[in-house]
Design a protein around this motif. Structure first.
Motif, PDB file in Angstrom:
ATOM      1  N   LEU A 127     -46.123  99.333  -5.098  1.00  0.00           N
ATOM      2  CA  LEU A 127     -44.804  99.310  -5.720  1.00  0.00           C
ATOM      3  C   LEU A 127     -44.107 100.629  -5.417  1.00  0.00           C
ATOM      4  O   LEU A 127     -44.647 101.701  -5.681  1.00  0.00           O
ATOM      5  N   VAL A 128     -42.894 100.534  -4.859  1.00  0.00           N
ATOM      6  CA  VAL A 128     -42.053 101.713  -4.659  1.00  0.00           C
ATOM      7  C   VAL A 128     -40.866 101.552  -5.600  1.00  0.00           C
ATOM      8  O   VAL A 128     -40.085 100.619  -5.471  1.00  0.00           O
ATOM      9  N   VAL A 129     -40.731 102.482  -6.562  1.00  0.00           N
ATOM     10  CA  VAL A 129     -39.737 102.303  -7.613  1.00  0.00           C
ATOM     11  C   VAL A 129     -38.955 103.591  -7.831  1.00  0.00           C
ATOM     12  O   VAL A 129     -39.528 104.678  -7.913  1.00  0.00           O
ATOM     13  N   GLU A 130     -37.649 103.456  -7.902  1.00  0.00           N
ATOM     14  CA  GLU A 130     -36.803 104.592  -8.228  1.00  0.00           C
ATOM     15  C   GLU A 130     -37.095 105.021  -9.660  1.00  0.00           C
ATOM     16  O   GLU A 130     -37.288 104.185 -10.556  1.00  0.00           O
ATOM     17  N   ALA A 131     -37.140 106.326  -9.881  1.00  0.00           N
ATOM     18  CA  ALA A 131     -37.584 106.865 -11.166  1.00  0.00           C
ATOM     19  C   ALA A 131     -36.847 106.269 -12.361  1.00  0.00           C
ATOM     20  O   ALA A 131     -37.440 105.988 -13.399  1.00  0.00           O
ATOM     21  N   GLN A 132     -35.539 106.049 -12.210  1.00  0.00           N
ATOM     22  CA  GLN A 132     -34.765 105.557 -13.354  1.00  0.00           C
ATOM     23  C   GLN A 132     -35.138 104.136 -13.759  1.00  0.00           C
ATOM     24  O   GLN A 132     -34.756 103.687 -14.840  1.00  0.00           O
ATOM     25  N   TYR A 133     -35.891 103.417 -12.900  1.00  0.00           N
ATOM     26  CA  TYR A 133     -36.276 102.048 -13.235  1.00  0.00           C
ATOM     27  C   TYR A 133     -37.743 101.923 -13.631  1.00  0.00           C
ATOM     28  O   TYR A 133     -38.245 100.809 -13.846  1.00  0.00           O
ATOM     29  N   LEU A 134     -38.432 103.049 -13.753  1.00  0.00           N
ATOM     30  CA  LEU A 134     -39.834 102.997 -14.178  1.00  0.00           C
ATOM     31  C   LEU A 134     -39.993 102.374 -15.556  1.00  0.00           C
ATOM     32  O   LEU A 134     -40.984 101.696 -15.848  1.00  0.00           O
ATOM     33  N   SER A 135     -39.002 102.570 -16.425  1.00  0.00           N
ATOM     34  CA  SER A 135     -39.101 102.033 -17.780  1.00  0.00           C
ATOM     35  C   SER A 135     -39.149 100.513 -17.770  1.00  0.00           C
ATOM     36  O   SER A 135     -39.715  99.902 -18.684  1.00  0.00           O
ATOM     37  N   ALA A 136     -38.558  99.881 -16.748  1.00  0.00           N
ATOM     38  CA  ALA A 136     -38.626  98.424 -16.648  1.00  0.00           C
ATOM     39  C   ALA A 136     -40.064  97.974 -16.396  1.00  0.00           C
ATOM     40  O   ALA A 136     -40.475  96.900 -16.849  1.00  0.00           O
ATOM     41  N   ILE A 137     -40.825  98.811 -15.686  1.00  0.00           N
ATOM     42  CA  ILE A 137     -42.233  98.489 -15.416  1.00  0.00           C
ATOM     43  C   ILE A 137     -43.083  98.750 -16.664  1.00  0.00           C
ATOM     44  O   ILE A 137     -43.857  97.891 -17.106  1.00  0.00           O
ATOM     45  N   THR A 138     -42.926  99.935 -17.235  1.00  0.00           N
ATOM     46  CA  THR A 138     -43.724 100.249 -18.426  1.00  0.00           C
ATOM     47  C   THR A 138     -43.356  99.330 -19.593  1.00  0.00           C
ATOM     48  O   THR A 138     -44.185  99.067 -20.467  1.00  0.00           O
ATOM     49  N   GLY A 139     -42.120  98.825 -19.588  1.00  0.00           N
ATOM     50  CA  GLY A 139     -41.689  97.927 -20.657  1.00  0.00           C
ATOM     51  C   GLY A 139     -42.375  96.580 -20.645  1.00  0.00           C
ATOM     52  O   GLY A 139     -42.267  95.814 -21.601  1.00  0.00           O
ATOM     53  N   LEU A 140     -43.079  96.288 -19.553  1.00  0.00           N
ATOM     54  CA  LEU A 140     -43.806  95.022 -19.494  1.00  0.00           C
ATOM     55  C   LEU A 140     -45.073  95.042 -20.334  1.00  0.00           C
ATOM     56  O   LEU A 140     -45.707  94.003 -20.536  1.00  0.00           O
ATOM     57  N   GLY A 141     -45.461  96.223 -20.795  1.00  0.00           N
ATOM     58  CA  GLY A 141     -46.709  96.328 -21.535  1.00  0.00           C
ATOM     59  C   GLY A 141     -47.882  96.411 -20.577  1.00  0.00           C
ATOM     60  O   GLY A 141     -47.723  96.560 -19.364  1.00  0.00           O
ATOM     61  N   ASP A 142     -49.067  96.316 -21.118  1.00  0.00           N
ATOM     62  CA  ASP A 142     -50.281  96.469 -20.324  1.00  0.00           C
ATOM     63  C   ASP A 142     -50.593  95.168 -19.596  1.00  0.00           C
ATOM     64  O   ASP A 142     -51.443  94.379 -20.004  1.00  0.00           O
ATOM     65  N   LYS A 143     -49.871  94.920 -18.500  1.00  0.00           N
ATOM     66  CA  LYS A 143     -50.037  93.687 -17.742  1.00  0.00           C
ATOM     67  C   LYS A 143     -51.014  93.881 -16.591  1.00  0.00           C
ATOM     68  O   LYS A 143     -51.165  94.976 -16.053  1.00  0.00           O
ATOM     69  N   GLN A 144     -51.617  92.771 -16.189  1.00  0.00           N
ATOM     70  CA  GLN A 144     -52.484  92.786 -15.018  1.00  0.00           C
ATOM     71  C   GLN A 144     -51.629  92.498 -13.790  1.00  0.00           C
ATOM     72  O   GLN A 144     -51.276  91.351 -13.519  1.00  0.00           O
ATOM     73  N   LEU A 145     -51.261  93.530 -13.065  1.00  0.00           N
ATOM     74  CA  LEU A 145     -50.430  93.379 -11.886  1.00  0.00           C
ATOM     75  C   LEU A 145     -51.249  93.666 -10.631  1.00  0.00           C
ATOM     76  O   LEU A 145     -52.335  94.246 -10.702  1.00  0.00           O
ATOM     77  N   SER A 146     -50.707  93.272  -9.494  1.00  0.00           N
ATOM     78  CA  SER A 146     -51.474  93.343  -8.248  1.00  0.00           C
ATOM     79  C   SER A 146     -51.453  94.721  -7.598  1.00  0.00           C
ATOM     80  O   SER A 146     -52.218  94.973  -6.675  1.00  0.00           O
ATOM     81  N   PHE A 147     -50.595  95.622  -8.057  1.00  0.00           N
ATOM     82  CA  PHE A 147     -50.437  96.909  -7.387  1.00  0.00           C
ATOM     83  C   PHE A 147     -51.717  97.730  -7.428  1.00  0.00           C
ATOM     84  O   PHE A 147     -52.396  97.818  -8.440  1.00  0.00           O
ATOM     85  N   GLU A 148     -51.977  98.368  -6.294  1.00  0.00           N
ATOM     86  CA  GLU A 148     -53.078  99.313  -6.221  1.00  0.00           C
ATOM     87  C   GLU A 148     -52.562 100.745  -6.330  1.00  0.00           C
ATOM     88  O   GLU A 148     -53.298 101.644  -6.734  1.00  0.00           O
ATOM     89  N   LYS A 149     -51.280 100.929  -5.978  1.00  0.00           N
ATOM     90  CA  LYS A 149     -50.656 102.248  -6.063  1.00  0.00           C
ATOM     91  C   LYS A 149     -49.176 102.086  -6.377  1.00  0.00           C
ATOM     92  O   LYS A 149     -48.572 101.046  -6.084  1.00  0.00           O
ATOM     93  N   ILE A 150     -48.600 103.146  -6.954  1.00  0.00           N
ATOM     94  CA  ILE A 150     -47.167 103.177  -7.231  1.00  0.00           C
ATOM     95  C   ILE A 150     -46.595 104.465  -6.655  1.00  0.00           C
ATOM     96  O   ILE A 150     -47.150 105.549  -6.867  1.00  0.00           O
ATOM     97  N   TRP A 151     -45.489 104.322  -5.904  1.00  0.00           N
ATOM     98  CA  TRP A 151     -44.731 105.474  -5.429  1.00  0.00           C
ATOM     99  C   TRP A 151     -43.419 105.526  -6.193  1.00  0.00           C
ATOM    100  O   TRP A 151     -42.771 104.493  -6.399  1.00  0.00           O
ATOM    101  N   THR A 152     -43.009 106.714  -6.588  1.00  0.00           N
ATOM    102  CA  THR A 152     -41.709 106.856  -7.243  1.00  0.00           C
ATOM    103  C   THR A 152     -40.716 107.545  -6.306  1.00  0.00           C
ATOM    104  O   THR A 152     -41.092 108.402  -5.512  1.00  0.00           O
TER     105      THR A 152
END
Length: 543
Positions: A127-152
């Motif tokens: 997942l490559v995510v702009e910093a201002q949209y990280l809250s959309a990811i964390t807002g999902l709660g503790d989900k089981q997602l496929s990502f192995e790494k995240i770049w901001t």
């Protein structure tokens, strides 16, 4: 297939262009290499004043591909991108294509269950995510997602999110050789808005975007001296297609952060843009603004603006000095319907383009006669010039490509001369008292009122459990209008059964990041305490 004008244009763009790109070279890495050799240090793209030349694009693609590979991404893997109009978006997109990975751009407005579905469905490794949209990811709660790494992108708290390592996007200098991709390989998966169900990931092959660029550049008459300017989001087909137009023709693309009616003309002038891109709703918005010296203080000659009501074409051109080009395309198809400016008919999308076939069909896929409305279905002659299906949704793919024609979901009419006219989305059709009503046609009348800036028409249920017509109206600044006055304007201009029963004045219409009105939100909200009801008011409609 010959997609280009038979005669050489004033800009130098000619019918010889397709033969310079062999069929096997219609992949993004091959196009980058060939055009870097041809155009070198000429600017290819500028985003927020950060420029990449044709040479830079190749180099950055190779460097980002190396960083992606080091992060564990392999050819065929998906990389999700949640990013606004920034140069990093283009860098990641090019790096994915160079590596043979699949870019998955996501609408930055996606949240909650829709975002969770997209992330789960695409099965991305990174997942490559702009910093201002990280809250959309964390807002999902503790989900089981496929990502192995995240770049901001941009400064953010790094460490781990959901136990997934999170670091700032690396800026490596090592370069990796381009993967030998084929034109049939998927370069991107773009998710539909999902207004009638789960968002579907459209699998877009390399060759599809090659033909997007060729077809659009042909109709806009783009050459290497042109400067293209878009303020539409890069995570949608429209702006991605614009990048390919620049790449294929040797033009320069300028990407602005977003559309601003107040700053649009200054932006065109500052960048000396010759071609620009609008959506249908943006044209009446610009026309609603007070006249200004900036209106024609630019060099822009043409705009691609599909879906502009016929009555706005001349008004826009006369005031701003810019011709409007209409046409039809979707994420799944291509610029399949459109005509050159001299062949256009305002209010019509144009004729079917060479290399594509189109029919207007009934519910059983039988072709209907000219002049009779039906669903538009399309297929292509050139291999992989349309999408190959919906990712992870085989049943939806079979449904949409029934009988080997892509079913657009758009209701249209074809006339005897082969011109197609859009009526409405199939799901936007309203049936009242046994009559079919086109929401699009009602909207065209409403926006023709001098006080109305924008309008959306949609069905709501009546006491009789059938459709009633409701209109959400955005007025121009500083004007007042009564609902009864608006209906007085409507009555002589539409059938009596199409005159809205419900009218509500709103500040803005709900839209996607690309400016598309989200009617499902209006339908869900329905009639409110602020809605005017002509039956309650005693307003009479004359038959």
């Amino acid at each position: 297939m010959t997609c280009l004008s038979a005669t050489k244009s004033n800009s130098g763009f000619s019918a010889e262009l397709p033969v310079s790109f062999a069929p096997e070279a219609r992949t993004l890495p091959a196009l980058l290499v060939q055009q870097a050799e041809r155009h070198g240090d000429k600017r290819l793209i500028v985003v927020n004043e950060v420029a990449r030349s044709f040479n830079d694009a190749c180099k950055v693609a190779a460097q980002v591909a190396a960083s992606l590979y080091d992060a564990g991404v392999r050819p065929g893997d998906a990389v999700t991108i949640i990013c606004s109009n920034r140069i990093e978006f283009i860098d990641i997109y090019l790096g994915c294509a160079w590596l043979g990975a699949v870019a998955v751009p996501v609408n930055v407005a996606s949240r909650g269950s829709q975002l969770e579905h997209i992330l789960n469905n695409s099965v991305a490794r990174l997942l490559v995510v702009e910093a201002q949209y990280l809250s959309a990811i964390t807002g999902l709660g503790d989900k089981q997602l496929s990502f192995e790494k995240i770049w901001t992108i941009g400064k953010a708290e790094t460490g781990a999110i959901f136990n997934v390592p999170c670091i700032e996007m690396p800026l490596g200098t090592e370069e990796r050789a381009a993967h030998p991709s084929r034109p049939s390989d998927t370069v991107a998966i773009l998710y539909t808005s999902g207004t009638t169900g789960l968002s579907k990931g459209v699998c877009c092959p390399h060759a599809q975007y090659y033909w997007w660029g060729i077809n659009t550049a042909t109709l806009l008459d783009i050459g290497e001296t042109d400067i293209l300017l878009t303020c539409l989001p890069l995570f949608h087909t429209n702006a991605l297609n614009t990048f390919y137009q620049a790449l294929l023709t040797g033009a320069t693309l300028v990407v602005e952060p977003r559309f601003s009616a107040s700053g649009f003309w200054k932006s065109l002038a500052r960048h000396q843009a010759t071609v620009t891109y609008l959506l249908g709703a943006m044209v009446p918005i610009l026309l609603s603004k007070d006249a200004s010296p900036d209106d024609q203080a630019h060099q822009t000659r043409i705009t691609l603006a599909p879906g502009v009501p016929a009555q706005f074409h001349d008004a826009f051109t006369n005031r701003f000095g810019i011709e409007i080009l209409d046409g039809y395309g979707s994420t799944e198809t291509n610029f399949a319907i459109g005509s050159l400016l001299g062949e256009q008919r305002p209010g019509s999308m144009g004729r079917i383009r060479p290399g594509f076939q189109a029919r207007v069909v009934d519910a059983m896929d039988n072709q209907v006669p000219d002049g009779q409305p039906g669903e538009l279905v399309i297929r292509a002659d050139e291999p992989f010039s349309m999408a190959t299906g919906y990712f992870g949704m085989p049943e939806k793919t079979v449904e949409a490509w029934q009988n080997l024609w892509f079913h657009t979901g758009d209701r249209v009419v074809r006339d005897a001369d082969g011109y197609f006219q859009f009526i409405d989305r199939m799901k936007d059709a309203i049936r009242r008292r046994g009559e079919n009503i086109s929401s699009f046609e009602v909207e065209q009348v409403l926006v023709g009122h001098p006080s109305v800036r924008n309008a959306a028409v949609f069905p709501v249920q009546s006491e009789l459990a059938e459709d009633e017509v409701m209109a959400a109206i955005v007025l121009k600044e500083g004007v007042a209008l009564q609902a009864a006055e608006l209906l007085d304007f409507c009555q002589p201009r539409m059938p009596y059964f199409a005159v809205p029963r419900f009218v509500e004045f709103v500040e803005e219409l709900p839209t996607t990041e690309n400016g598309k009105v989200q009617k499902f939100k209006l339908r869900e909200r329905g009639v409110t305490e602020n809605t005017w009801d002509r039956d309650v008011a005693g307003y009479k409609v004359t038959r």
